[in-house]
Write a protein that holds these residues in place. Structure first.
Motif, PDB file in Angstrom:
ATOM      1  N   HIS A 342       9.206  53.862   1.153  1.00 23.14           N
ATOM      2  CA  HIS A 342       9.522  53.661   2.569  1.00 23.14           C
ATOM      3  C   HIS A 342      11.033  53.595   2.790  1.00 23.14           C
ATOM      4  O   HIS A 342      11.538  54.045   3.828  1.00 23.14           O
ATOM      5  CB  HIS A 342       8.815  52.417   3.122  1.00 23.14           C
ATOM      6  N   ARG A 358       5.759  51.857   5.991  1.00 26.93           N
ATOM      7  CA  ARG A 358       5.851  50.402   6.151  1.00 26.93           C
ATOM      8  C   ARG A 358       4.559  49.846   6.743  1.00 26.93           C
ATOM      9  O   ARG A 358       4.092  48.769   6.358  1.00 26.93           O
ATOM     10  CB  ARG A 358       7.037  50.023   7.039  1.00 26.93           C
ATOM     11  N   GLY A 362       2.523  47.155   5.047  1.00 26.85           N
ATOM     12  CA  GLY A 362       2.696  45.869   5.708  1.00 26.85           C
ATOM     13  C   GLY A 362       4.001  45.191   5.352  1.00 26.85           C
ATOM     14  O   GLY A 362       4.047  43.952   5.247  1.00 26.85           O
ATOM     15  N   VAL A 363       5.079  45.983   5.167  1.00 29.06           N
ATOM     16  CA  VAL A 363       6.367  45.392   4.800  1.00 29.06           C
ATOM     17  C   VAL A 363       7.237  45.227   6.037  1.00 29.06           C
ATOM     18  O   VAL A 363       7.031  45.862   7.070  1.00 29.06           O
ATOM     19  CB  VAL A 363       7.102  46.247   3.748  1.00 29.06           C
ATOM     20  N   ALA A 364       8.247  44.348   5.913  1.00 31.96           N
ATOM     21  CA  ALA A 364       9.120  44.011   7.028  1.00 31.96           C
ATOM     22  C   ALA A 364      10.139  45.123   7.276  1.00 31.96           C
ATOM     23  O   ALA A 364      10.259  46.083   6.513  1.00 31.96           O
ATOM     24  CB  ALA A 364       9.831  42.695   6.735  1.00 31.96           C
ATOM     25  N   GLU A 365      10.892  44.962   8.352  1.00 29.09           N
ATOM     26  CA  GLU A 365      11.980  45.888   8.671  1.00 29.09           C
ATOM     27  C   GLU A 365      12.990  45.915   7.516  1.00 29.09           C
ATOM     28  O   GLU A 365      13.192  44.902   6.833  1.00 29.09           O
ATOM     29  CB  GLU A 365      12.691  45.439   9.946  1.00 29.09           C
ATOM     30  N   ARG A 371      19.335  50.351   7.061  1.00 27.75           N
ATOM     31  CA  ARG A 371      19.327  50.833   8.441  1.00 27.75           C
ATOM     32  C   ARG A 371      20.607  51.611   8.741  1.00 27.75           C
ATOM     33  O   ARG A 371      20.600  52.600   9.483  1.00 27.75           O
ATOM     34  CB  ARG A 371      19.140  49.672   9.405  1.00 27.75           C
TER      35      ARG A 371
END
Length: 541
Positions: A342, A358, A362-365, A371
């Motif tokens: 991801h 993601r 089920g992973v976070a930002e 980014r």
């Protein structure tokens, strides 16, 4: 259409193109009228390749390289009539069959055949195999039924291989005849699994490599993508698992489907990675439906080369990734450096793919540095600068893996904005990466992207930097300008940008060849690039 003499003079034709260019630049009405069929946009800066293109079209060719190849081939046939048939056959058959590292040139072979440049002796049944003359093959079989089993001719091929490996099968004028010949030979008892050893170097026509046999099926399905002949061979018992056919059949959905329906096995062929190279979603779905392992690494052992990661590196669509995951690809797979898929998707600017992965996991930002890299890869300057303002050390903290994204993206034709943004923000400009470990400059030159070439040079790229083939920008310019890997590339513009940033001018080869001396070496470039490099040394008047 203009006609050529039996032995055309390429040097004279090159001079004609230069004269046409000079006259057009001077505003000569007749010269400008000749360029009208090219439909150049108003205000186009006329270049040598425009004049060459015009001359080629006037003689019935789509491009100057095609025209030049025809002239050289015609002269070769005229100069050596004793070897003319063999020389022509080496245009019809690729190097793995004819001996050499060349590709087949069917359009050129067809033109030479149509113009009578090839000696067509009635007794030469091997020419009949190459062009699909079914009447002559029928007569031969009637006279000698055992002939269908015997290799022969200049290339020492069994008749069925001579038919199925003929690149003329790609052309409408020959395709049906070659299919009829294949049917005739099979009906006459030819073995559908006829094969010969590869003649690709270091093997040769005289010493084939028996350890790497090439089948009739590989010729039909893999080399020529002829579905009709492929079907004939499979119906006659050709084995679909010959180690070559499936991999090379990709690019023809029908041939791929025929092989899979006949029992071709996908694992162990690298076909899954190849189809991702080709950006062919229907073929990917077809392979997955016929037993492709969505977690099989490249070559069976290459670290970090799982199909999902390969799809990301090739910047394939969300649909590609979803197809792989639906078939069982592990969404938790990581690169050899430990980067999860991801995050790898973000690094290649694939925001929708990253969001999908993601969601599956089920992973976070992602963190700010990832980014930031994603914004750069998207060419989103506002977002990248906002993140940089909040965390000024992001560029200095880039890992070596992050840094390699600059040349990786420079190798992609649609990532120019991303590369420019990364350079402006301070990515190390001579970082190596891509399939052949080049810098952003090397990749831009290779693709003929003159604007990007000039941009990275203006921002400190060094033409002397070495790439993975132990050469510098000169080597990338030579290979790119001769082989033109991208339609519309401007390699003369790349050459001029290099000259403007320190590349020394070239000098003519004292022996009179088309090569030039550059950077202490004798090198070959396209005509237009050669002229540009030589003009830089011309004295000012």
């Amino acid at each position: 259409m203009k006609r050529l003499p039996p032995r055309p003079d390429l040097g004279h034709l090159k001079k004609q193109a230069k004269t046409l260019l000079a006259e057009a630049r001077a505003g000569d009405a007749a010269a400008l009228a000749r360029l009208v069929p090219l439909a150049l946009p108003a205000g186009t800066d006329l270049r040598l390749h425009h004049a060459q293109w015009c001359l080629a079209r006037e003689h019935g060719f789509a491009s100057w390289p095609q025209f030049q190849a025809f002239v050289l081939a015609r002269c070769a046939l005229a100069d050596d009539p004793a070897r003319a048939v063999l020389l022509w056959l080496r245009l019809v058959y690729a190097g793995d069959i004819a001996g050499g590292s060349h590709t087949a040139r069917p359009a050129l072979a067809e033109r030479l055949w149509a113009e009578g440049a090839v000696p067509q002796a009635e007794q030469d049944i091997w020419l009949a195999c190459a062009v699909g003359d079914v009447a002559r093959l029928r007569d031969q079989v009637a006279r000698d039924p055992a002939w269908v089993h015997q290799p022969g001719g200049p290339l020492q091929l069994p008749p069925l291989l001579a038919v199925t490996h003929s690149s003329l099968a790609r052309l409408p004028a020959f395709a049906d005849g070659l299919q009829a010949c294949a049917a005739l030979l099979l009906e006459a008892g030819a073995d559908a699994n006829q094969r010969v050893g590869s003649r690709w170097p270091p093997a040769s026509l005289q010493a084939p490599d028996a350890a790497h046999p090439l089948s009739a099926l590989y010729g039909a399905a893999g080399a020529q993508h002829h579905a009709g002949i492929t079907r004939l061979l499979l119906d006659a018992g050709a084995h679909p698992n010959d180690g070559e056919s499936l991999y090379h059949a990709l690019g023809s959905l029908e041939c791929t489907r025929l092989l899979l329906q006949a029992g071709a096995r996908v694992p162990g062929t690298n076909a899954l990675h190849r189809v991702l190279d080709l950006d062919d979603l229907p073929a990917l779905q077809l392979l997955l439906a016929h037993g492709a392992d969505p977690n099989e690494p490249l070559g069976g052992s290459a670290p970090g080369a799982a199909p999902l990661l390969w799809a990301l590196r090739r910047r394939r669509s969300l649909a590609h990734v979803q197809a792989l995951v639906a078939a069982g690809a592990d969404p938790q797979v990581c690169t050899a450096e430990g980067t999860p898929a991801h995050l790898q998707a973000l690094r290649y600017g694939l925001l929708d793919v990253a969001a999908f992965l993601r969601g599956v996991l089920g992973v976070a930002e992602p963190p700010a540095d990832e980014r930031f890299v994603a914004a750069c890869a998207q060419g989103d300057e506002a977002q990248a600068r906002a993140l940089l303002a909040a965390q000024p050390g992001l560029v200095q903290g880039l890992s070596p893996t992050h840094q390699r994204l600059l040349p990786e993206l420079a190798a992609q034709p649609d990532c120019g904005d991303a590369v420019r943004l990364m350079v402006r923000l301070g990515w190390p400009i001579d970082t190596l990466g891509g399939d052949w470990e080049g810098t952003a400059l090397h990749h831009a030159i290779f693709r003929g992207d003159a604007a990007l070439t000039r941009f990275v040079l203006e921002h400190g790229a060094r033409w002397q930097a070495q790439h993975g083939f132990e050469d510098n920008a000169c080597g990338a310019l030579a290979w790119g300008s001769i082989n033109t890997p991208e339609v519309g590339g401007d390699w003369a513009g790349c050459a001029q940008a290099l000259l403007d940033h320190g590349l020394p001018p070239a000098a003519p080869d004292p022996s009179g060849s088309d090569a030039v001396w550059l950077d202490g070496r004798l090198m070959r470039f396209s005509d237009e690039v050669t002229d540009c490099l030589l003009a830089a040394a011309a004295p000012l008047s």
